[in-house]
Design an enzyme around this catalytic site. Structure first.
Site, mmCIF file in Angstrom:
data_model
loop_
_atom_site.group_PDB
_atom_site.id
_atom_site.type_symbol
_atom_site.label_atom_id
_atom_site.label_comp_id
_atom_site.label_asym_id
_atom_site.label_seq_id
_atom_site.Cartn_x
_atom_site.Cartn_y
_atom_site.Cartn_z
ATOM 1 N N ILE A 134 -12.860 -4.843 7.750
ATOM 2 C CA ILE A 134 -11.869 -3.810 7.968
ATOM 3 C C ILE A 134 -12.343 -2.755 6.802
ATOM 4 C CG2 ILE A 134 -10.009 -4.591 9.018
ATOM 5 C CD1 ILE A 134 -8.770 -5.354 6.262
ATOM 6 N N TYR A 158 1.022 -1.172 -0.094
ATOM 7 C CA TYR A 158 -0.132 0.067 0.019
ATOM 8 C C TYR A 158 0.732 1.449 -0.220
ATOM 9 C CZ TYR A 158 -3.628 -3.309 1.636
ATOM 10 O OH TYR A 158 -4.618 -4.273 1.908
ATOM 11 N N LEU A 165 -17.623 -3.891 2.499
ATOM 12 C CA LEU A 165 -18.726 -3.183 1.872
ATOM 13 C C LEU A 165 -19.058 -3.525 0.390
ATOM 14 C CD1 LEU A 165 -18.325 0.097 4.096
ATOM 15 C CD2 LEU A 165 -19.985 -1.596 4.323
ATOM 16 N N ASN A 217 -19.400 3.457 10.700
ATOM 17 C CA ASN A 217 -18.791 2.048 10.173
ATOM 18 C C ASN A 217 -18.587 1.341 11.783
ATOM 19 O OD1 ASN A 217 -19.417 2.663 7.710
ATOM 20 N ND2 ASN A 217 -17.197 2.716 6.977
ATOM 21 N N LYS A 271 -12.858 0.471 4.696
ATOM 22 C CA LYS A 271 -12.089 1.504 4.433
ATOM 23 C C LYS A 271 -12.825 3.014 4.209
ATOM 24 C CE LYS A 271 -10.070 4.911 1.797
ATOM 25 N NZ LYS A 271 -10.679 5.646 0.527
ATOM 26 N N SER A 272 -12.333 4.064 5.021
ATOM 27 C CA SER A 272 -13.208 5.342 4.746
ATOM 28 C C SER A 272 -12.146 6.353 5.179
ATOM 29 C CB SER A 272 -14.588 5.418 5.558
ATOM 30 O OG SER A 272 -15.006 6.626 5.109
HETATM 31 P P1 NAD Z 1 -14.471 -1.536 1.290
HETATM 32 O O1 NAD Z 1 -15.754 -2.470 1.138
HETATM 33 O O2 NAD Z 1 -14.148 -1.307 2.730
HETATM 34 O O3 NAD Z 1 -15.369 -0.314 0.483
HETATM 35 C C1 NAD Z 1 -14.505 0.909 0.647
HETATM 36 C C2 NAD Z 1 -15.287 1.981 0.055
HETATM 37 O O4 NAD Z 1 -16.708 2.151 0.515
HETATM 38 C C3 NAD Z 1 -14.563 3.203 -0.164
HETATM 39 O O5 NAD Z 1 -14.664 3.878 -1.172
HETATM 40 C C4 NAD Z 1 -15.984 4.154 0.708
HETATM 41 O O6 NAD Z 1 -15.765 5.389 -0.048
HETATM 42 C C5 NAD Z 1 -16.938 3.580 0.951
HETATM 43 N N1 NAD Z 1 -17.748 3.490 2.130
HETATM 44 C C6 NAD Z 1 -17.011 3.316 3.282
HETATM 45 N N2 NAD Z 1 -17.741 3.632 4.431
HETATM 46 C C7 NAD Z 1 -18.916 3.897 3.784
HETATM 47 C C8 NAD Z 1 -20.129 4.013 4.438
HETATM 48 N N3 NAD Z 1 -20.341 4.235 5.812
HETATM 49 N N4 NAD Z 1 -21.189 4.441 3.570
HETATM 50 C C9 NAD Z 1 -21.133 4.824 2.151
HETATM 51 N N5 NAD Z 1 -19.970 4.018 1.773
HETATM 52 C C10 NAD Z 1 -18.768 3.978 2.372
HETATM 53 O O7 NAD Z 1 -13.464 -1.874 0.324
HETATM 54 P P2 NAD Z 1 -11.796 -2.017 0.202
HETATM 55 O O8 NAD Z 1 -11.172 -0.519 0.478
HETATM 56 O O9 NAD Z 1 -11.459 -2.620 -1.063
HETATM 57 O O10 NAD Z 1 -11.419 -2.940 1.292
HETATM 58 C C11 NAD Z 1 -11.183 -2.634 2.796
HETATM 59 C C12 NAD Z 1 -9.656 -2.838 3.160
HETATM 60 O O11 NAD Z 1 -9.388 -4.160 2.954
HETATM 61 C C13 NAD Z 1 -8.704 -2.115 2.241
HETATM 62 O O12 NAD Z 1 -8.488 -0.709 2.593
HETATM 63 C C14 NAD Z 1 -7.459 -2.799 2.639
HETATM 64 O O13 NAD Z 1 -7.010 -2.325 4.018
HETATM 65 C C15 NAD Z 1 -7.883 -4.379 2.629
HETATM 66 N N6 NAD Z 1 -7.735 -4.892 1.717
HETATM 67 C C16 NAD Z 1 -6.958 -6.226 1.707
HETATM 68 C C17 NAD Z 1 -6.782 -6.892 0.600
HETATM 69 C C18 NAD Z 1 -5.896 -8.255 0.551
HETATM 70 O O14 NAD Z 1 -5.718 -8.832 -0.504
HETATM 71 N N7 NAD Z 1 -5.612 -8.633 1.710
HETATM 72 C C19 NAD Z 1 -7.365 -6.599 -0.815
HETATM 73 C C20 NAD Z 1 -8.130 -5.488 -0.658
HETATM 74 C C21 NAD Z 1 -8.321 -4.617 0.241
#
Ligand code: NAD
Length: 271
Positions: free
Chosen positions: A225, A46, A186, A237, A227-228
């Site tokens: 986990i 990242y 999400l 959240n 992300k926002s």
């Molecule tokens: P997520 O499902 O957390 O979605 C994030 C998106 O949802 C953001 O763009 C945000 O604008 C929106 N959001 C967040 N809270 C909200 C709310 N309350 N209402 C409306 N929209 C909202 O997807 P992500 O970011 O892909 O995944 C979360 C975390 O997982 C990443 O940040 C990372 O740390 C981790 N991750 C790990 C891997 C892995 O291979 N291990 C891969 C991808 C992501």
């Protein structure tokens, strides 16, 4: 808090940090810690471990109260490479120890993940990481770790959301005492949160669709986990423990055709 098979405890929800850069991560993680987050998820790939570390150092919160996860990238698969990669992550984070170190992807074509796991076992024995685990591992990958090293991961962090409820993998985790963590919890926001079924269930509990989906995650025993970078959404959240979904609501949230958004662990390559 959730107990892990190694005796450590893991907060029930955390903050994802991809794709924040160092400066954004420092600001966003500082706000999240202030809002009450105690689990922060980062990874070498990242490119924000330095920013995450700065936010922790300046937070004034006792180190023992914060749970930090980072991950071994594909570019550093191999025994010695994994040991060196961990040191790089620990230095960038500015921490004496990491709480959870994960192999980010199995990369079966490289066929190095057992060697990586042996390195993680050593790091755990040296107490520089309190827990060790994997990410994006299938049943077969985990069975191979177990048969070749005798040590099971404490956590498997996988893509999981209502369109990919991961029933079989979760059932396997349960038999082995492995904690499931959900990335993309999400479904990346968007259409899932506008789904009429999710919207209706959320309205019945007077919560937002995101809160209903995150509660679905925790009631299934997984640690999401999300992300926002938005302080209001971050608080939203985190505030998911004041209501309970019924069994019927749990199944209706995930009654949809399966759909993977990210890579398939059997062939996804990420370095
Ligand atoms: P997520 O499902 O957390 O979605 C994030 C998106 O949802 C953001 O763009 C945000 O604008 C929106 N959001 C967040 N809270 C909200 C709310 N309350 N209402 C409306 N929209 C909202 O997807 P992500 O970011 O892909 O995944 C979360 C975390 O997982 C990443 O940040 C990372 O740390 C981790 N991750 C790990 C891997 C892995 O291979 N291990 C891969 C991808 C992501």
């Amino acid at each position: 808090m959730c107990r892990l098979r190694d005796g450590m405890t893991l907060p029930a929800i955390g903050l994802g940090t991809y794709p924040l850069d160092d400066d954004e991560a420092e600001r966003v993680v500082a706000g999240a810690l202030e809002a009450g987050y105690r689990l922060i998820d980062t990874a070498m790939t990242y490119g924000n471990e330095t920013g995450v570390g700065r936010a922790i150092a300046h937070s004034g919160i006792a180190r023992e109260e914060i749970f930090v996860t980072t991950k071994l990238p594909g570019r550093d698969h191999g025994y010695e490479q994994a040991l060196a990669s961990f040191e790089g992550s620990r230095r960038r984070l500015g921490l004496d120890f990491v709480d959870l170190y994960l192999i980010h992807w199995p990369l079966p074509r490289l066929n190095q993940y057992v060697k990586c796991w042996q390195a993680l076992i050593r790091l755990h024995e040296e107490s520089v990481t309190r827990s060790i685990g994997v990410s994006n591992f299938t049943v077969e990958h985990i069975q191979r770790l177990e048969s070749q090293t005798g040590v099971l991961p404490s956590v498997n962090q996988i893509e999981m959301h209502p369109a990919l409820p991961q029933r079989e993998l979760r059932a396997f985790h349960e038999t082995k005492g492995i904690r499931t963590q959900s990335w993309r919890p999400l479904g990346q926001g968007g259409t899932l949160l506008a789904d009429p079924e999710v919207v209706g269930i959320a309205a019945r509990h007077d919560v937002t669709p995101a809160q209903a989906v995150l509660r679905w995650q925790t009631q299934l025993g997984s640690v999401p986990i999300p992300k926002s970078a938005d302080p209001r959404r971050q608080r939203e959240n985190l505030d998911i423990f004041g209501f309970e979904l019924t069994d019927d609501e749990l199944s209706r949230i995930s009654a949809r055709s399966p759909h993977r958004i990210g890579g398939d662990p059997d062939d996804h390559e990420e370095f």
